[in-house]
Design a protein around this motif. Sequence first.
Motif, PDB file in Angstrom:
ATOM      1  N   GLU A  37      11.753  17.930  15.731  1.00 32.72           N
ATOM      2  CA  GLU A  37      10.321  17.779  15.987  1.00 32.72           C
ATOM      3  C   GLU A  37      10.084  17.938  17.485  1.00 32.72           C
ATOM      4  O   GLU A  37      10.895  17.493  18.293  1.00 32.72           O
ATOM      5  N   LYS A  60       6.586  18.153  20.486  1.00 33.64           N
ATOM      6  CA  LYS A  60       5.142  18.051  20.670  1.00 33.64           C
ATOM      7  C   LYS A  60       4.823  18.065  22.160  1.00 33.64           C
ATOM      8  O   LYS A  60       5.541  17.472  22.951  1.00 33.64           O
ATOM      9  N   ASN A  94       4.281  10.979  12.822  1.00 32.93           N
ATOM     10  CA  ASN A  94       4.380  12.317  12.230  1.00 32.93           C
ATOM     11  C   ASN A  94       5.805  12.631  11.806  1.00 32.93           C
ATOM     12  O   ASN A  94       6.030  13.237  10.758  1.00 32.93           O
ATOM     13  N   TYR A  95       6.760  12.228  12.628  1.00 30.75           N
ATOM     14  CA  TYR A  95       8.166  12.471  12.302  1.00 30.75           C
ATOM     15  C   TYR A  95       8.534  11.774  10.988  1.00 30.75           C
ATOM     16  O   TYR A  95       9.144  12.380  10.108  1.00 30.75           O
ATOM     17  N   LYS A 115       7.032  13.553   7.933  1.00 27.66           N
ATOM     18  CA  LYS A 115       7.639  14.843   7.598  1.00 27.66           C
ATOM     19  C   LYS A 115       9.095  14.729   7.174  1.00 27.66           C
ATOM     20  O   LYS A 115       9.527  15.382   6.230  1.00 27.66           O
ATOM     21  N   HIS A 116       9.881  13.925   7.897  1.00 26.06           N
ATOM     22  CA  HIS A 116      11.330  13.940   7.738  1.00 26.06           C
ATOM     23  C   HIS A 116      11.928  12.640   7.211  1.00 26.06           C
ATOM     24  O   HIS A 116      13.130  12.583   6.967  1.00 26.06           O
TER      25      HIS A 116
END
Length: 175
Positions: free
Chosen positions: A80, A82, A98-99, A102-103
């Motif tokens: 990731e 940003k 967000n990490y 997603k993961h």
Amino acid sequence: EMKRLFWIEIHPETMRRKMIERWCWLPKPHKVIVERVKRNRRPSYGIMVQFDWSYHDWLENGEVRCMLIAVDDSTSEIIEAKFTKNERLSDIIWFWKNYFNKHGKPVSIYLDRHSSYKVNYPKDQFDEEMLTRFQRAMTYLWVEIIYAKSAQWKGRVERKFKVLQDRWIKMLRLS
């Protein structure tokens, strides 16, 4: 090279040894060479994530931006990344939210001893009430935080920044 002392010629090393024997000269202590033991990579993808940021003129427009990056410890793959204006806690928390979406959650995060992540005052380091907001959030999520003792210990993520600053900017320039 021989030195003359009165009428006797004496080699400097011989004189030094004689002075050491008679305690007139204290030899310098030999430097102890500490061999650094490399930390082994984690056995599989996603167990440990190395996190760091770097300020650089990434887009070559005169504006210095901060790039937050998460690198997998086992594969050295960028998971990731940003761009932000700085490494404010709100940006970091948003990055990790967000990490996680997603993961998924890593078992541990490897990062430096910045004051956003760690209480650096010796008296308060082990006080449960004195945790930073980042430490509290990761403790709540059961994510272990491992602090690097130096930049060299975060080698994988530091090398990624060097590569990105070298190659990625050149690729953007060509496109």
